[in-house]
Design a protein around this motif. Structure first.
Motif, PDB file in Angstrom:
ATOM      1  N   GLY A  33       0.789  -1.230   0.000  1.00  0.00           N
ATOM      2  CA  GLY A  33       0.000   0.000   0.000  1.00  0.00           C
ATOM      3  C   GLY A  33       0.826   1.286   0.000  1.00  0.00           C
ATOM      4  N   GLY A  34       2.143   1.150  -0.063  1.00  0.00           N
ATOM      5  CA  GLY A  34       2.991   2.347  -0.067  1.00  0.00           C
ATOM      6  C   GLY A  34       3.112   3.014   1.299  1.00  0.00           C
ATOM      7  N   ASP A  35       2.797   2.265   2.363  1.00  0.00           N
ATOM      8  CA  ASP A  35       2.884   2.825   3.718  1.00  0.00           C
ATOM      9  C   ASP A  35       4.212   2.504   4.397  1.00  0.00           C
ATOM     10  N   PHE A  36       5.069   1.733   3.718  1.00  0.00           N
ATOM     11  CA  PHE A  36       6.342   1.364   4.331  1.00  0.00           C
ATOM     12  C   PHE A  36       7.282   2.571   4.271  1.00  0.00           C
ATOM     13  N   ARG A  37       7.460   3.230   5.407  1.00  0.00           N
ATOM     14  CA  ARG A  37       8.319   4.412   5.489  1.00  0.00           C
ATOM     15  C   ARG A  37       9.271   4.209   6.653  1.00  0.00           C
ATOM     16  N   VAL A  38      10.557   4.155   6.371  1.00  0.00           N
ATOM     17  CA  VAL A  38      11.528   3.892   7.426  1.00  0.00           C
ATOM     18  C   VAL A  38      11.852   5.193   8.144  1.00  0.00           C
ATOM     19  N   ARG A  39      11.598   5.195   9.443  1.00  0.00           N
ATOM     20  CA  ARG A  39      11.726   6.432  10.208  1.00  0.00           C
ATOM     21  C   ARG A  39      12.011   6.111  11.672  1.00  0.00           C
ATOM     22  N   GLY A  40      12.472   7.126  12.404  1.00  0.00           N
ATOM     23  CA  GLY A  40      12.749   6.928  13.827  1.00  0.00           C
ATOM     24  C   GLY A  40      13.317   8.197  14.423  1.00  0.00           C
ATOM     25  N   GLY A  41      13.658   8.128  15.692  1.00  0.00           N
ATOM     26  CA  GLY A  41      14.285   9.270  16.339  1.00  0.00           C
ATOM     27  C   GLY A  41      13.376  10.059  17.255  1.00  0.00           C
ATOM     28  N   SER A  42      12.182   9.526  17.536  1.00  0.00           N
ATOM     29  CA  SER A  42      11.263  10.192  18.449  1.00  0.00           C
ATOM     30  C   SER A  42      11.417   9.572  19.839  1.00  0.00           C
ATOM     31  N   ALA A  43      12.395  10.067  20.578  1.00  0.00           N
ATOM     32  CA  ALA A  43      12.633   9.636  21.969  1.00  0.00           C
ATOM     33  C   ALA A  43      12.658   8.112  22.133  1.00  0.00           C
ATOM     34  N   PRO A  44      13.577   7.420  21.428  1.00  0.00           N
ATOM     35  CA  PRO A  44      13.544   5.956  21.458  1.00  0.00           C
ATOM     36  C   PRO A  44      13.701   5.342  22.852  1.00  0.00           C
ATOM     37  N   PHE A  45      14.591   5.882  23.683  1.00  0.00           N
ATOM     38  CA  PHE A  45      14.778   5.224  24.987  1.00  0.00           C
ATOM     39  C   PHE A  45      13.581   5.464  25.905  1.00  0.00           C
ATOM     40  N   THR A  46      12.962   6.642  25.784  1.00  0.00           N
ATOM     41  CA  THR A  46      11.731   6.879  26.542  1.00  0.00           C
ATOM     42  C   THR A  46      10.669   5.853  26.134  1.00  0.00           C
ATOM     43  N   ARG A  47      10.597   5.590  24.834  1.00  0.00           N
ATOM     44  CA  ARG A  47       9.619   4.604  24.349  1.00  0.00           C
ATOM     45  C   ARG A  47       9.943   3.202  24.857  1.00  0.00           C
ATOM     46  N   PHE A  48      11.240   2.885  24.937  1.00  0.00           N
ATOM     47  CA  PHE A  48      11.652   1.588  25.483  1.00  0.00           C
ATOM     48  C   PHE A  48      11.115   1.441  26.913  1.00  0.00           C
ATOM     49  N   ILE A  49      11.314   2.492  27.714  1.00  0.00           N
ATOM     50  CA  ILE A  49      10.866   2.465  29.113  1.00  0.00           C
ATOM     51  C   ILE A  49       9.338   2.357  29.185  1.00  0.00           C
ATOM     52  N   LEU A  50       8.648   3.120  28.337  1.00  0.00           N
ATOM     53  CA  LEU A  50       7.181   3.045  28.323  1.00  0.00           C
ATOM     54  C   LEU A  50       6.719   1.636  27.945  1.00  0.00           C
ATOM     55  N   GLY A  51       7.371   1.055  26.918  1.00  0.00           N
ATOM     56  CA  GLY A  51       7.024  -0.308  26.508  1.00  0.00           C
ATOM     57  C   GLY A  51       7.235  -1.294  27.649  1.00  0.00           C
ATOM     58  N   PHE A  52       8.336  -1.122  28.367  1.00  0.00           N
ATOM     59  CA  PHE A  52       8.656  -1.965  29.524  1.00  0.00           C
ATOM     60  C   PHE A  52       7.504  -1.932  30.533  1.00  0.00           C
ATOM     61  N   PHE A  53       7.066  -0.713  30.888  1.00  0.00           N
ATOM     62  CA  PHE A  53       6.059  -0.612  31.955  1.00  0.00           C
ATOM     63  C   PHE A  53       4.644  -0.933  31.469  1.00  0.00           C
ATOM     64  N   VAL A  54       4.375  -0.742  30.175  1.00  0.00           N
ATOM     65  CA  VAL A  54       3.080  -1.190  29.643  1.00  0.00           C
ATOM     66  C   VAL A  54       2.939  -2.697  29.887  1.00  0.00           C
ATOM     67  N   VAL A  55       4.049  -3.420  29.682  1.00  0.00           N
ATOM     68  CA  VAL A  55       4.011  -4.872  29.885  1.00  0.00           C
ATOM     69  C   VAL A  55       3.915  -5.218  31.374  1.00  0.00           C
ATOM     70  N   VAL A  56       4.612  -4.480  32.214  1.00  0.00           N
ATOM     71  CA  VAL A  56       4.509  -4.727  33.659  1.00  0.00           C
ATOM     72  C   VAL A  56       3.043  -4.564  34.106  1.00  0.00           C
ATOM     73  N   GLY A  57       2.398  -3.510  33.608  1.00  0.00           N
ATOM     74  CA  GLY A  57       0.987  -3.285  33.948  1.00  0.00           C
ATOM     75  C   GLY A  57       0.088  -4.361  33.361  1.00  0.00           C
ATOM     76  N   ALA A  58       0.327  -4.701  32.096  1.00  0.00           N
ATOM     77  CA  ALA A  58      -0.525  -5.687  31.426  1.00  0.00           C
ATOM     78  C   ALA A  58      -0.371  -7.064  32.076  1.00  0.00           C
ATOM     79  N   LEU A  59       0.839  -7.398  32.536  1.00  0.00           N
ATOM     80  CA  LEU A  59       1.030  -8.713  33.162  1.00  0.00           C
ATOM     81  C   LEU A  59       0.536  -8.725  34.616  1.00  0.00           C
ATOM     82  N   MET A  60       0.326  -7.547  35.195  1.00  0.00           N
ATOM     83  CA  MET A  60      -0.376  -7.491  36.480  1.00  0.00           C
ATOM     84  C   MET A  60      -1.841  -7.879  36.262  1.00  0.00           C
ATOM     85  N   PHE A  61      -2.404  -7.353  35.160  1.00  0.00           N
ATOM     86  CA  PHE A  61      -3.796  -7.675  34.805  1.00  0.00           C
ATOM     87  C   PHE A  61      -3.901  -9.065  34.176  1.00  0.00           C
TER      88      PHE A  61
END
Lengths: 70, 360
Positions: B74-102
């Motif tokens: 569909g032409g949506d494949f766009r390689v990009r990055g650089g929006s606070a990657p380590f902050t996102r890593f930490i957020l991803g970490f805690f989303v899973v901590v919360g989800a595995l509590m539930f």
């Protein structure tokens, strides 16, 4: 008259729509919004049309410019 | 598939496939669960040693590859990055901590509700509360900044890793762990799981299906587009569970769930808030990663590490309930994620063509 412009390229959901919403609140006559992908393009277009605006879409290289007017 | 009918159709498909995957062998109310399946894959790779949750889940591989192929088409494949990657890593970490509590990602929360699991109602309330807090952050100017174009090769690595995982699953070398009991041992045949994943991934990419976006957009913009996918999953899975005899209404004895209402609520509060700040639920992060968003790939890695920590340090809840460590980690997560939401605020908006504006 030039429309107020918003550069929402590279912004995560729902920031392009929020930036459009804020810009339209400041300039109710219309705005132009630059977005970098089709998801944002569709989200901004849907938002504009739901608010009774017309959205004209122009491709600008990899990006899309939405000209939002009444 | 861009319209509301399209996303409802994809939601219906996801609901139906989730029910079918249970019929084919996946754990009950866990036809598809992004967080649980990332957790199982982490276990299979030996990143945690909880013997009951180790299996390389082909659904995740399929979702990533399906979304990747669809984005290329569909032409949506766009390689990009650089929006606070380590902050996102930490957020991803805690989303899973919360989800595995539930005990489940937002998608499994919907599937649990559709299976009659009333303990998930507290999860839904917490999830909604988390989204409301996230919306408040967004309204005061929260942003992790923009992404920029990256070299194409960066975007091909995530799908390539999925192919490697598929080879490891099929070859089953001795260093990969596979559960012989517990949820990790319950799974549909590889081909069925992979195919279901491919369909879900392709559909989710095309329709931009997102569990957290539904309630968020409804609150922020009165936009019911994404929530129609959420509702379609629920309705079709509900009917499917009734037909296949997997609907059991009640609080106690629900499959892979606990009855501790407060921690079900707080776990999904953390997952919901973190997901809003990330711009999408765990499913959406995989799809975005496959579309070439390197930040979302980093988020998925944060989720993988979060899942490994959750089982190495006894943070994840179980049918027996929440653990003391898990409660502490959830509270720490709420503090960290709230701090991320408060500290990443933008006042001035950047403009095109030299106009300077100040955000309200």
């Amino acid at each position: 008259m030039a429309l107020r412009s918003v550069d929402a390229r590279g912004r995560a959901c729902p920031e392009p729509v929020l930036l459009t919403k804020k810009a339209l609140a400041a300039s109710p006559e219309g705005v132009q919004v630059l977005v970098g992908n089709s998801t944002s393009r569709e989200n901004v277009r849907r938002f504009a049309e739901a608010r009774g605006y017309k959205a004209e879409i122009r491709e600008e290289g990899e990006d899309f410019l939405l000209i939002i007017t009444r | 598939m861009g319209g509301k009918k399209g996303i409802a159709l994809v939601g219906a498909l996801v609901g139906a496939l989730a029910v079918a995957l249970v019929a084919f062998g996946n754990p009950v109310n866990m036809g598809i669960c992004i967080v649980c399946f990332i957790r199982d894959t982490a276990g299979a790779l030996g990143l945690h040693r909880a013997p009951v949750v180790q299996y390389i889940r082909p659904e995740i591989i399929g979702i990533a590859l399906g979304a990747w192929l669809m984005s290329l088409r569909g032409g949506d494949f766009r390689v990009r990055g650089g929006s606070a990657p380590f902050t996102r890593f930490i957020l991803g970490f805690f989303v899973v901590v919360g989800a595995l509590m539930f005990l489940g990602c937002p998608l499994r929360m919907v599937l649990r509700l559709a299976g009659g699991d009333l303990t998930a109602v507290f999860g839904l309330l917490g999830f909604t509360a988390g989204i409301l807090v996230g919306v408040a952050f967004l309204n005061r100017g929260f942003t992790l900044g923009r992404t920029y174009s990256l070299p194409k090769g960066e975007g091909y690595l995530f799908p390539a890793v999925q192919v490697v995982l598929l080879i490891l699953l099929v070859a089953g070398p001795a260093f990969i762990f596979f559960s012989s009991e517990g949820p990790g041992s319950l799974h549909a045949p590889i081909l069925v799981s992979l195919l279901a994943g491919l369909i879900v991934g392709a559909g989710a990419q095309r329709s931009r299906l997102c569990m957290v976006g539904g309630i968020r957009d409804l609150v922020l913009f009165k936009d019911s587009h994404l929530i129609s996918g959420f509702l379609a999953i629920f309705l079709v899975a509900l009917v499917g569970n009734l037909v296949t005899g997997n609907f059991r209404l009640g609080f106690s004895g629900q499959p892979v769930a606990h009855t501790d209402w407060l921690w079900n609520f707080l776990g999904m509060l953390l997952a919901g808030l973190g997901s809003v700040l990330l711009g999408g639920c765990p499913l959406r992060q995989i799809v975005l990663g496959a579309e070439g968003n390197a930040d979302s790939v980093i988020t998925v890695l944060g989720m993988l590490v979060g899942a490994a920590f959750a089982h190495n340090f006894g943070l994840a809840a179980s049918g027996a309930g929440a653990t003391a460590n898990g409660k502490l980690a959830t509270i720490i997560g709420l503090i960290v994620v709230a701090a991320v939401g408060l500290l990443n605020t933008e006042r001035a908006e950047v403009s095109v063509k030299g106009e300077v504006q100040v955000g309200s």
